[in-house]
Design a protein around this motif. Structure first.
Motif, mmCIF file in Angstrom:
data_model
loop_
_atom_site.group_PDB
_atom_site.id
_atom_site.type_symbol
_atom_site.label_atom_id
_atom_site.label_comp_id
_atom_site.label_asym_id
_atom_site.label_seq_id
_atom_site.Cartn_x
_atom_site.Cartn_y
_atom_site.Cartn_z
ATOM 1 N N VAL A 45 11.318 -1.839 10.088
ATOM 2 C CA VAL A 45 10.607 -2.943 9.452
ATOM 3 C C VAL A 45 10.309 -2.565 8.010
ATOM 4 O O VAL A 45 9.777 -1.500 7.736
ATOM 5 C CB VAL A 45 9.297 -3.273 10.194
ATOM 6 C CG1 VAL A 45 8.536 -4.372 9.469
ATOM 7 C CG2 VAL A 45 9.616 -3.700 11.624
ATOM 8 N N ILE A 46 10.645 -3.428 7.089
ATOM 9 C CA ILE A 46 10.400 -3.165 5.672
ATOM 10 C C ILE A 46 8.916 -3.313 5.384
ATOM 11 O O ILE A 46 8.264 -4.250 5.848
ATOM 12 C CB ILE A 46 11.230 -4.120 4.798
ATOM 13 C CG1 ILE A 46 12.725 -3.886 5.044
ATOM 14 C CG2 ILE A 46 10.906 -3.949 3.333
ATOM 15 C CD1 ILE A 46 13.631 -4.852 4.323
ATOM 16 N N ALA A 47 8.397 -2.438 4.575
ATOM 17 C CA ALA A 47 6.966 -2.416 4.321
ATOM 18 C C ALA A 47 6.515 -3.613 3.498
ATOM 19 O O ALA A 47 7.176 -4.000 2.544
ATOM 20 C CB ALA A 47 6.592 -1.142 3.582
ATOM 21 N N PRO A 48 5.367 -4.200 3.838
ATOM 22 C CA PRO A 48 4.731 -5.126 2.899
ATOM 23 C C PRO A 48 4.396 -4.383 1.605
ATOM 24 O O PRO A 48 4.234 -3.168 1.603
ATOM 25 C CB PRO A 48 3.467 -5.564 3.644
ATOM 26 C CG PRO A 48 3.763 -5.307 5.077
ATOM 27 C CD PRO A 48 4.640 -4.094 5.103
ATOM 28 N N SER A 49 4.258 -5.121 0.550
ATOM 29 C CA SER A 49 4.139 -4.495 -0.767
ATOM 30 C C SER A 49 2.721 -4.385 -1.289
ATOM 31 O O SER A 49 2.506 -3.829 -2.362
ATOM 32 C CB SER A 49 4.961 -5.310 -1.772
ATOM 33 O OG SER A 49 4.602 -6.683 -1.717
ATOM 34 N N ASP A 50 1.732 -4.906 -0.565
ATOM 35 C CA ASP A 50 0.409 -5.090 -1.168
ATOM 36 C C ASP A 50 -0.701 -4.226 -0.575
ATOM 37 O O ASP A 50 -1.851 -4.347 -0.982
ATOM 38 C CB ASP A 50 -0.007 -6.555 -1.046
ATOM 39 C CG ASP A 50 -0.015 -7.049 0.405
ATOM 40 O OD1 ASP A 50 0.376 -6.280 1.304
ATOM 41 O OD2 ASP A 50 -0.411 -8.202 0.630
ATOM 42 N N TYR A 51 -0.387 -3.344 0.386
ATOM 43 C CA TYR A 51 -1.460 -2.603 1.051
ATOM 44 C C TYR A 51 -2.287 -1.778 0.080
ATOM 45 O O TYR A 51 -3.522 -1.701 0.182
ATOM 46 C CB TYR A 51 -0.881 -1.703 2.141
ATOM 47 C CG TYR A 51 -0.605 -2.405 3.452
ATOM 48 C CD1 TYR A 51 -0.417 -3.787 3.493
ATOM 49 C CD2 TYR A 51 -0.537 -1.714 4.636
ATOM 50 C CE1 TYR A 51 -0.167 -4.433 4.685
ATOM 51 C CE2 TYR A 51 -0.288 -2.357 5.840
ATOM 52 C CZ TYR A 51 -0.099 -3.719 5.854
ATOM 53 O OH TYR A 51 0.140 -4.359 7.033
ATOM 54 N N ALA A 52 -1.629 -1.139 -0.857
ATOM 55 C CA ALA A 52 -2.351 -0.290 -1.808
ATOM 56 C C ALA A 52 -3.341 -1.105 -2.629
ATOM 57 O O ALA A 52 -4.455 -0.645 -2.917
ATOM 58 C CB ALA A 52 -1.369 0.430 -2.721
ATOM 59 N N LEU A 53 -2.955 -2.313 -3.016
ATOM 60 C CA LEU A 53 -3.840 -3.154 -3.820
ATOM 61 C C LEU A 53 -5.114 -3.485 -3.059
ATOM 62 O O LEU A 53 -6.226 -3.372 -3.596
ATOM 63 C CB LEU A 53 -3.109 -4.446 -4.206
ATOM 64 C CG LEU A 53 -1.988 -4.301 -5.231
ATOM 65 C CD1 LEU A 53 -1.175 -5.589 -5.300
ATOM 66 C CD2 LEU A 53 -2.548 -3.944 -6.603
ATOM 67 N N PHE A 54 -4.975 -3.909 -1.808
ATOM 68 C CA PHE A 54 -6.158 -4.269 -1.026
ATOM 69 C C PHE A 54 -7.038 -3.052 -0.764
ATOM 70 O O PHE A 54 -8.273 -3.152 -0.772
ATOM 71 C CB PHE A 54 -5.737 -4.930 0.285
ATOM 72 C CG PHE A 54 -5.341 -6.365 0.128
ATOM 73 C CD1 PHE A 54 -6.301 -7.349 0.021
ATOM 74 C CD2 PHE A 54 -4.012 -6.724 0.068
ATOM 75 C CE1 PHE A 54 -5.950 -8.688 -0.138
ATOM 76 C CE2 PHE A 54 -3.640 -8.048 -0.093
ATOM 77 C CZ PHE A 54 -4.609 -9.040 -0.197
ATOM 78 N N LEU A 55 -6.426 -1.893 -0.529
ATOM 79 C CA LEU A 55 -7.212 -0.688 -0.279
ATOM 80 C C LEU A 55 -7.952 -0.244 -1.528
ATOM 81 O O LEU A 55 -9.141 0.112 -1.467
ATOM 82 C CB LEU A 55 -6.304 0.429 0.234
ATOM 83 C CG LEU A 55 -6.985 1.757 0.549
ATOM 84 C CD1 LEU A 55 -8.085 1.578 1.599
ATOM 85 C CD2 LEU A 55 -5.963 2.782 1.029
ATOM 86 N N MET A 56 -7.281 -0.234 -2.668
ATOM 87 C CA MET A 56 -7.931 0.147 -3.925
ATOM 88 C C MET A 56 -9.109 -0.788 -4.218
ATOM 89 O O MET A 56 -10.186 -0.344 -4.625
ATOM 90 C CB MET A 56 -6.921 0.109 -5.068
ATOM 91 C CG MET A 56 -5.846 1.190 -4.972
ATOM 92 S SD MET A 56 -4.458 0.909 -6.100
ATOM 93 C CE MET A 56 -5.246 1.182 -7.694
#
Length: 810
Positions: free
Chosen positions: A422-433
């Motif tokens: 499964v290709i990773a979503p691109s936004d996890y880092a943004l929400f975590l930061m």
């Protein structure tokens, strides 16, 4: 639009819907009650919903589809969610209750499927000479959905039953039935033990076939003369013991086998001096106290467990006292629903928010603790929960963040979404930061950044090192496209946008995932990067701070490529393979998602777009729906989110409206306040009074016109129907709590706290464990108790606002 005008508008909408045959019930009931009952204040001073609608009334029915046969089925099983950190409990309008164990996968201890012949239990019966009385299916029964409990009352002359169902405060994995009886006779609590594992995309027919193949065993024993029974079934995802037992008064057990499990009746003989009857239904894994230990514990505390629970709820509950008065009710209720979804995988593991709804019921997914062994908890959603909860329950917010942080890989070549193929979503880092920065600023807990946690792949590091690894993942693994916007990869917040762009709009899936640039990701980064830079500079990481500031400016500049004249587009493409005109998705129709972030970051204002953008939001989005802004101005017709006007194809998402309220709080305060009211449960209930979804809880999206089912939630052909379990999603609750702080005029910064003139135009009093704000007759008062540092008190006249208070002056 003023709040008074908004209430008038709600009345007009009710009149329109009445003419359309939908009705606008609840006349004479408190605002926002709908037709199924009314909002009341319970004996503990907390809000509660008194459900008293006839199950035979045709208006109680709604249509769902079983994911196996996809045949439509008419149901009227409305329910209320309660629970503690180890349990989720659905209390139904027929008087029964289903206990759900949030283990590696969700497990129903007593599966509720009346249409399949499974009665669930959770009700009491009184047998007396000449008659009987039951808290299930009684026409004169009163069912009260309270904060943390369900209460059922039924009376027949001199005989009555008052039954409470609740899970105790804390982490004991039990459901308690506490009953008081008047009259003479024999009383019994009835439960069915029918455990079902909610595996992904498994229809009820498949689940019951699976149950039939299991072997099972029942064992009885006594604790201080009180009868208990343990039950085990083969095929559970881990070793689980289910149990039922009496915790008060002389009692006896009666156990009988059913097709799929057991029926257990705990029988008590009534005497005039019996104060209460208490029965426990529960489960145990290897991490939990033994069944015997639980039996001893509740023999001694069963009669006080409800009072302890209520006291804990009242101590934690936020207060928002203002006009309209129903906001006081809703604020407390929203937090209570989130509290009922704070679940953990064991007696000592971390807590995370959930709520049991269709993602768990039908798909077998969600935020189930321990599921991270197969796939991680969804960091995007949990990060948002933590961000909103920081001011309401800092301890839970921290636990949620720690869980998400431990899903971050140290090696940026490892896909963050750890499911092979499964290709990773691109936004996890943004929400975590965003969530961590918000948590430390709101709570003042800056030392959290030095907490040592494990990485997903190997090794340990501080929270700050996890955050920099997440940022490096975003920079190196996700990257930017030719226009300088952050790539979309397998998707950003909108799970269907890749499908819609790739299939319906002709861009091609492969092209979208390889070359698509997300305007949403970029708009978020334009807001998050500069604020995160301040955090980096505070920690002495000057190089990272400079880079983030530079990247934040670059994101603003890149957004100009996406400006479509009246709003920001949704996605940019580059490949000549694309059939999309101009290689721009969202130039001909307005997508809501990126617009609030462009306003909050100041990028829209920097380039002179704010006024035009807000007017476009009014005209293209807010004018289309009475209950908030839809996701898209004109449906695409891609079908993955249901029909046009539903889900990803034009439904109203409370989460996105929460973002929009925050954005408008400073840019257009009156519109922000009116939108906040339009997002309330009460307003939805006034517009759609005969739709039970949205009165006391809801799902993550509401249908609007042109959907044939406005007010309900969406299905997702051909995979699953969200209406099978259409409430208790966290989004409608935490989005309102998160947006509220923006309306009240306070901003937390690295070295200071900024107080603005509140967007909320009425006097108000707001209180949480760390924050107390009062606005009255032109005076703004603030009391702030950070987790670290000195408390702060300030009282100023509003004509002196905005005002910055240095943190070191605390």
């Amino acid at each position: 639009m003023s709040q008074r005008c908004l209430l008038i508008r709600a009345t007009l909408f009710c009149c329109i819907f009445t003419l359309m045959g939908m009705g606008c019930g609840g006349r004479g009931s408190p605002y926002g009650s709908g037709i199924f009952g009314e909002w009341v204040t319970d004996p503990y001073g907390l809000p509660a919903y008194l459900y008293r609608f006839s199950l035979s009334d045709p208006r109680s029915y709604y249509t769902v589809r079983d994911t196996g046969s996809w045949e439509p089925e008419r149901r009227n099983d409305h329910y209320h969610l309660i629970g503690n950190e180890r349990t989720l409990v659905r209390c139904f309008n027929d008087g029964s209750a289903e206990l759900i164990a949030p283990l590696r996968l969700f497990v129903a201890v007593n599966y509720h499927a009346p249409s399949r012949g499974l009665g669930t239990g959770g009700y009491g019966m009184l047998f007396y000479p000449g008659g009987s009385l039951s808290t299930r299916f009684e026409a004169n029964a009163r069912i009260l959905f309270g904060e943390g409990y369900c209460k059922k009352e039924v009376r027949d002359g001199a005989h009555s039953i008052t039954q409470y169902l609740f899970s105790p405060d804390g982490r004991d994995p039990v459901l308690i039935s506490l009953s008081q009886v008047t009259g003479s006779g024999e009383y019994e609590d009835a439960f069915e033990i029918t455990p079902v594992v909610f595996t992904p995309l498994s229809p009820e027919t498949k689940r019951l076939h699976y149950l039939k193949q299991q072997s099972r065993n029942a064992e009885t024993f006594n604790v201080n003369g009180l009868p208990w029974a343990k039950f085990t079934f083969d095929g559970m995802p881990e070793r689980i013991t289910f149990f039922v037992g009496a915790a008060a008064a002389p009692a006896k057990l009666e156990i009988s086998e059913t097709l799929y499990g057991y029926t257990v009746k705990v029988k008590y003989t009534y005497t005039s001096n019996t104060p209460y009857y208490c029965t426990l239904l529960g489960f145990r894994t290897g991490k939990d106290p033994t069944v015997t230990a639980l039996a001893y514990r509740y023999r001694d505390r069963c009669n006080t467990a409800l009072e302890d629970l209520i006291n804990a709820i009242k101590e934690e509950a936020p207060l928002f006292d203002t006009e309209p008065s129903y906001l006081k009710r809703e604020t407390s209720w929203h937090y209570s629903y989130l509290r009922s979804g704070f679940i953990s995988g064991g007696s000592g593991t971390r807590v995370k928010t959930s709520g049991f709804q269709s993602y768990g019921y039908v798909m077998g997914t969600g935020y189930s603790p321990g599921f991270a062994e197969q796939a991680p908890a969804p960091g995007r959603d949990l990060s948002q929960h933590a961000e909103a909860l920081a001011v309401y329950n800092p301890a839970f917010a921290r636990e949620i963040l720690e869980l998400v942080l431990e899903q971050v890989p140290q090696d940026v070549s490892i896909t963050w979404w750890h499911i092979p193929g499964v290709i990773a979503p691109s936004d996890y880092a943004l929400f975590l930061m965003w969530a961590v920065e918000r948590y430390v600023l709101v709570t003042g807990n800056f030392s959290f950044l030095d907490t040592n946690l494990r990485f997903y792949d190997e090794g340990t590091g501080s929270v700050w090192e996890h955050l920099t690894a997440a940022y490096n993942y975003l920079k190196q693994r996700v990257g930017k496209g030719p226009h300088g916007l952050i790539r979309i990869m397998g998707g950003d917040w909108n799970d269907a946008v890749v499908f819609a762009a790739g299939t319906v709009e002709g861009a091609g899936w492969q092209n979208v995932m390889e070359e698509g640039e997300s305007v949403l990701n970029t708009a978020m980064a334009s807001y998050i990067f500069p604020r995160f830079a301040e955090l980096a500079r505070m920690r002495g990481d000057t190089a990272l701070a400079d880079e983030l500031e530079e990247e934040g400016q670059a994101m603003c500049d890149a957004l100009e490529y996406a400006w479509a004249g009246k709003w920001y587009a949704r996605m940019l493409l580059t490949s000549t393979r694309s059939q999309v005109q101009g290689n721009i998705i969202g130039s001909d129709r307005m997508y809501l998602e990126p617009q609030p972030w462009a306003i909050m970051s100041g990028c829209a204002d920097r380039y002179g777009h704010t006024r035009v953008l807000i007017e476009s939001i009014r005209n293209e989005l807010l004018s289309r729906s009475p209950i908030g802004a839809p996701l898209i101005s004109q449906p695409v017709g891609h079908g993955i989110g249901g029909r046009p006007g539903e889900g990803h194809d034009g439904g109203v998402w409370p989460l996105l409206n929460g973002w929009l309220v925050r954005a408008l709080a400073k840019a257009e305060p009156t519109l922000a306040s009116s939108l906040y009211l339009r997002n309330t449960l009460a307003y939805h209930a006034e517009v759609f009074p005969s739709v039970w979804i949205g009165i006391w809880s809801a799902f993550d999206s509401y249908n609007i016109s042109p959907s044939p089912r406005p007010g309900f939630t969406w299905d997702q052909l051909p995979f699953y129907d969200m209406n099978i379990a259409p409430i208790s999603h966290p989004d409608p609750h935490f989005s309102q709590l998160g947006a509220l702080l923006s309306l009240l005029g306070i901003e937390f910064e690295i070295n200071s706290i900024r107080i603005n003139a509140p967007a909320w135009e009425n006097n108000f009093y707001f209180k949480t464990p760390i924050l107390e704000i009062k606005f009255s007759e032109g005076t703004y008062s603030l009391n702030y108790k950070p987790l670290e540092g000195q408390p702060l008190h300030v009282s100023v006249e509003t004509d002196t606002l905005p005002l910055r208070i240095a943190r070191e002056q605390q």
